[in-house]
Design an enzyme around this catalytic site. Structure first.
Site, PDB file in Angstrom:
ATOM      1  N   ASN A   1       5.889  -4.647   3.934  1.00 43.36           N
ATOM      2  CA  ASN A   1       6.661  -4.372   5.156  1.00 43.36           C
ATOM      3  C   ASN A   1       7.539  -5.569   5.535  1.00 43.36           C
ATOM      4  O   ASN A   1       8.693  -5.409   5.948  1.00 43.36           O
ATOM      5  CB  ASN A   1       5.733  -4.071   6.329  1.00 43.36           C
TER       6      ASN A   1
ATOM      7  N   GLY B   1       1.290  -2.004   3.939  1.00 43.48           N
ATOM      8  CA  GLY B   1       0.876  -3.330   3.492  1.00 43.48           C
ATOM      9  C   GLY B   1       1.785  -4.331   4.190  1.00 43.48           C
ATOM     10  O   GLY B   1       3.008  -4.178   4.185  1.00 43.48           O
TER      11      GLY B   1
ATOM     12  N   ASP C   1       5.630  -6.830  11.748  1.00 42.84           N
ATOM     13  CA  ASP C   1       6.072  -7.099  10.367  1.00 42.84           C
ATOM     14  C   ASP C   1       7.592  -7.192  10.298  1.00 42.84           C
ATOM     15  O   ASP C   1       8.142  -8.048   9.585  1.00 42.84           O
ATOM     16  CB  ASP C   1       5.581  -6.001   9.421  1.00 42.84           C
TER      17      ASP C   1
ATOM     18  N   ASN D   1       0.836  -1.208   0.000  1.00 41.11           N
ATOM     19  CA  ASN D   1       0.000   0.000   0.000  1.00 41.11           C
ATOM     20  C   ASN D   1       0.863   1.246   0.000  1.00 41.11           C
ATOM     21  O   ASN D   1       1.985   1.233   0.508  1.00 41.11           O
ATOM     22  CB  ASN D   1      -0.845   0.092   1.293  1.00 41.11           C
TER      23      ASN D   1
ATOM     24  N   GLY E   1       2.581  -7.365   3.475  1.00 40.83           N
ATOM     25  CA  GLY E   1       3.489  -8.090   2.590  1.00 40.83           C
ATOM     26  C   GLY E   1       4.739  -7.274   2.315  1.00 40.83           C
ATOM     27  O   GLY E   1       5.866  -7.743   2.479  1.00 40.83           O
TER      28      GLY E   1
END
Ligand code: ADP
Length: 280
Positions: free
Chosen positions: A41, A37, A231, A9, A39
């Site tokens: 991160n 986002g 994350d 994002n 993923g």
């Protein structure tokens, strides 16, 4: 090496003294853009931890696409497998008021169109570890996990945002990375996965695997913003999956703790920064 199949994002964070009422306009104090986002991160953290990292995801046909891809690439992530789809790149509009309360609108955009194609399958087969989250359609998560299993790539899932997991996915998992809430919500599933890593905020993390349980204490740091700590932890853990469990957890804890010392979700530290921190 690590492959992350997940979300990316553009985050826009505006700060205002008080939130506007419906129909009202207020003058804000500041604005900042960042990459978000889970993923993206986690991919950023894996790359900064020193692992060769490929991100598989999708961006739209807009200016935000270039912004998030440049940001990932500058962290050392291979973005050559990111698809361009019609419409907008994933976007999170975050508004923070003077008391630190937030309002967030997330538009999934291209993240809703992530698919695992042949190029993605090849990247997954080439990697040691596949790291997944739940911000893309579940069929893509399952396809990625299946491609990994067929190739002997380790499959790790951070089940966030938490939701029921189909049996066909659970059976493909080598490990889950869960916080306390996710562990509670998925208690039945967690009991069926070989490796369970539980993050415990400032208390660090615990790993339970075939060889027993390892507890790794957290690091005492001056916390500024814990957004993205989970994350950073997940990405570092995947990057160091080849290390013995205690060392793997120690490095992931250090990455999480260091991320909590800076503002923003994309603040994961490099391997050099973690080494310097652990040497003190
Ligand atoms: P999530 O943010 O996903 O709920 P946690 O809060 O458990 O996950 O944090 C993830 C990891 O980040 C922890 O396991 C720890 O390593 C690190 N971390 C989080 N909060 C702190 C803190 N206050 N002090 C030190 N480390 C922290």
């Amino acid at each position: 090496s690590v492959v992350v199949v997940g979300s990316v994002n553009l985050d826009a964070i505006t700060v205002c003294e008080r939130f506007p009422q419906p129909g009202e306009t207020v003058t804000g104090v500041s604005v900042a853009f960042g990459q978000g986002g889970k993923g993206a991160n986690q991919a950023r953290s894996a790359a900064r931890s020193g692992a060769a990292t490929v991100f598989v995801g999708a961006v739209g046909e807009d200016d935000a696409a270039g912004t998030v891809l440049d940001s990932l690439a500058s962290a050392g992530v291979d973005v050559s497998r990111v698809a361009r789809t019609p419409g907008s790149t994933g976007f999170a509009n975050v508004t923070v008021d003077g008391s630190g309360e937030n309002h967030i609108v997330v538009v999934p955009g291209a993240n809703a169109a992530v698919r695992v194609d042949d190029a993605a399958r090849a990247a997954i087969a080439d990697a040691d570890v596949l790291l997944l989250q739940l911000e893309i359609p579940l069929p893509a998560v399952v396809d990625a996990a299946r491609a990994a299993r067929e190739a002997g790539t380790v499959v790790l899932l951070n089940p966030s945002p938490v939701q029921p997991l189909p049996d066909e996915l659970v059976e493909l998992l080598d490990g889950v990375i869960v916080n306390r809430d996710e562990e509670k919500a998925l208690a039945e599933v967690v009991g069926r996965v070989p490796h369970v890593v539980t993050t415990l905020g400032g208390d660090g993390a615990r790993a339970t695997g075939p060889d027993g349980t390892v507890d790794a204490p957290g690091f005492a740091v001056d916390v500024v913003d814990t957004t993205g700590a989970g994350d950073a932890f997940a990405g570092a853990l995947a990057a160091h999956w080849d290390l013995p469990p205690a060392e793997r957890l120690r490095r992931a804890n250090a990455a999480g703790a260091l991320t909590a010392t800076a503002a923003g979700a994309a603040a994961a530290p490099t391997a050099d920064e973690v080494n310097a921190f652990l040497a003190n």
